[in-house]
Design a protein around this motif. Structure first.
Motif, PDB file in Angstrom:
ATOM      1  N   SER A 165       8.710  13.231 -17.357  1.00 10.18           N
ATOM      2  CA  SER A 165       7.925  14.329 -17.913  1.00 10.18           C
ATOM      3  C   SER A 165       8.699  14.982 -19.042  1.00 10.18           C
ATOM      4  CB  SER A 165       7.611  15.374 -16.836  1.00 10.18           C
ATOM      5  OG  SER A 165       8.789  16.067 -16.458  1.00 10.18           O
ATOM      6  N   ALA A 189       8.910   7.271 -14.762  1.00 11.73           N
ATOM      7  CA  ALA A 189       7.996   8.187 -15.445  1.00 11.73           C
ATOM      8  C   ALA A 189       8.791   9.443 -15.738  1.00 11.73           C
ATOM      9  CB  ALA A 189       6.790   8.509 -14.559  1.00 11.73           C
ATOM     10  N   THR A 210       4.723  12.375 -21.500  1.00 11.38           N
ATOM     11  CA  THR A 210       5.216  11.498 -20.437  1.00 11.38           C
ATOM     12  C   THR A 210       5.614  10.168 -21.078  1.00 11.38           C
ATOM     13  OG1 THR A 210       3.715  12.493 -18.823  1.00 11.38           O
ATOM     14  CG2 THR A 210       4.668  10.361 -18.254  1.00 11.38           C
TER      15      THR A 210
END
Length: 484
Positions: free
Chosen positions: A6, A4, A224
């Motif tokens: 950001s 993941a 994201t």
């Protein structure tokens, strides 16, 4: 591989070395599986509810890959529906409980998929983008098995949007520009489209790891990004691009430098000064930017130029800093620098003949080809995609052709022959269903020329008003005064 990422971590991720320690493999079966797929055949399967930017993303990816030389095509199921059953289908057509509508949509989806497979296998296609909702596990399972049976590698790309403001913006873009709602009352169009979205939401299933697929999830237009089981060079390139792209509205302004001494003499390359006419264009360009931005209370755009004098001096009257990119320098003509094409024809007939046969791949001895120019421009294009602000790029014929080709979705081989005349500003505004284009001709009037135009505030240039001469598609013809 699953991460993941950001938005704030993008720079760190892009700079991370791609060593073997960053790739997880559960067994040797993964290696065997990867060997069974042709490296140049990839299907990108879009996933997501309507108004999540899928079509916009699909078009951007196709534009990028075609520009890099990977033959790419978008297969949009919505286009098949509009062509075969009509564009003006009401929201009830998309109701999952409407058996007739459901069957019709399934048949259209299969036809679109069949055409993409045929194109990849028999028409030299390299990357097919299957643009549909594909928002159920059952549908994705069928698509995956169908493609893998044809030895085509599959990558799912899901666009998820949880930000209501983004969805509202996308709905408005759709209402205004989507072919389904042409000539329809705006309020009626919005209501119908929202009902269509609600019908899809009933059965929506996001991609899960147990589906055993490679996927990228883009959440809230790139805030994201989640990656899962990605393999291969091309998929890595896509990640880098997706981390930089966005769908926010802004305009990009392209122009060649003002007329230079070499333009008059029709010489290749070099670092000549502007002629008096070229200096006047610098004044007019400053006037145009003032009217387009400052006079409307908007901040001046970012300005990028090459490192060559004729490019830098073209923006000298715009009261802001500009960034000079070496990557924006004109194509290097090597042995032919400073010569006219007639000189090249007389001195090096074989070089002249080779250039005429294949302008894209021809490389000047000791210099560059158009392919080389495109490769060195790629980091510039990624940075341009990342920016949210409007930008003015002032460069040279070959370079502006390559950038313009990128923005309007031209294939690599089309770029060397695009028309980019002197003293014209090309204003491009990306939209979900294409790129709006306006050409503004700032033709320096001979009677206004002086020995040294020095400031845009002089009344002598009051008649040099920007003239909008073209708006719409890019199919327009202008004379081209530079031979690169």
């Amino acid at each position: 591989m699953k991460r993941a990422v950001s938005y704030n971590d993008v720079a760190a991720f892009v700079s991370m070395p791609l060593s073997s320690s960053h790739i997880e493999s559960n067994s040797s079966d993964d290696d065997e599986e990867s060997k069974s797929f042709p490296m140049k055949k990839l299907a990108i399967v879009m996933v997501g509810l309507p108004a999540r930017g899928k079509t916009h993303i699909a078009r951007y990816i196709a534009r990028y890959l075609n520009w890099l030389g990977r033959t790419t095509r978008v297969f949009n199921v919505g286009n098949y529906r509009r062509e075969l059953v009509g564009a003006s289908q009401p929201a009830q057509f998309f109701d999952p409980n409407n058996q007739e509508g459901r069957q019709a949509r399934w048949e259209l989806a299969i036809k679109c998929l069949d055409d993409m497979i045929a194109w990849l296998k028999h028409q030299h296609g390299q990357v097919g983008i299957y643009d549909a909702t594909n928002n159920t596990k059952e549908r994705r399972k069928y698509v995956k098995e169908r493609l893998e049976a044809e030895c085509i590698r599959v990558l799912f790309l899901e666009s998820i949007c949880e930000d209501k403001s983004i969805i509202e913006h996308n709905v408005m873009e759709t209402k205004l520009r989507m072919p389904d709602y042409q000539n329809m009352d705006p309020e009626t169009a919005v209501e119908d489209f929202q009902r269509r979205i609600a019908n899809y939401e009933v059965a929506n299933e996001t991609i899960e790891d147990d589906e055993m697929v490679s996927y990228i999830k883009i959440i809230n237009l790139g805030r994201t990004i989640v990656l899962h089981q990605l393999t291969g060079y091309l998929q890595g390139k896509l990640v880098s691009y997706l981390m930089n792209m966005h769908t926010l509205p802004r305009s990009i302004y392209l122009t060649r430098h003002g007329e230079s001494e070499y333009n008059v003499e029709e010489r290749l390359g070099g670092d000549p000064e502007l002629t008096p006419k070229g200096q006047l264009y610098a004044v007019q360009l400053a006037q145009y930017i003032h009217k387009e931005f400052t006079a409307q209370g908007k901040e001046l755009p970012l300005i990028w130029t090459s490192q060559l004098r004729r490019s830098r001096h073209t923006v000298q009257f715009i009261p802001t800093h500009n960034i000079c990119w070496r990557a924006l320098n004109e194509i290097n003509a090597g042995l032919c620098e400073g010569k006219t094409l007639n000189d090249v024809k007389q001195l090096y007939p074989k070089i002249y003949e080779d250039r005429m046969k294949d302008k894209l791949h021809f490389r000047y001895p000791g210099g560059e080809s158009y392919v080389d120019v495109i490769q060195r421009l790629e980091p510039v294009m990624l940075e341009m995609e990342r920016l949210r602000e409007s930008i003015l790029i002032v460069s040279h014929n070959a370079v502006i052709r390559a950038i313009y080709g990128f923005l309007i979705g031209k294939r690599q081989e089309e770029c060397p022959n695009l028309e980019v005349p002197l003293h014209v500003v090309i204003k491009l505004t990306p939209r979900a269903y294409g790129c709006e284009e306006a050409r503004i001709e700032l033709n320096p009037h001979e009677e206004l020329l002086s020995d040294s135009p020095s400031a845009p505030s002089s009344n002598v240039y009051s008649d040099a008003i920007p003239k909008q001469v073209y708006f719409g598609s890019s199919e327009n013809s202008f004379s081209d005064g530079n031979k690169n």
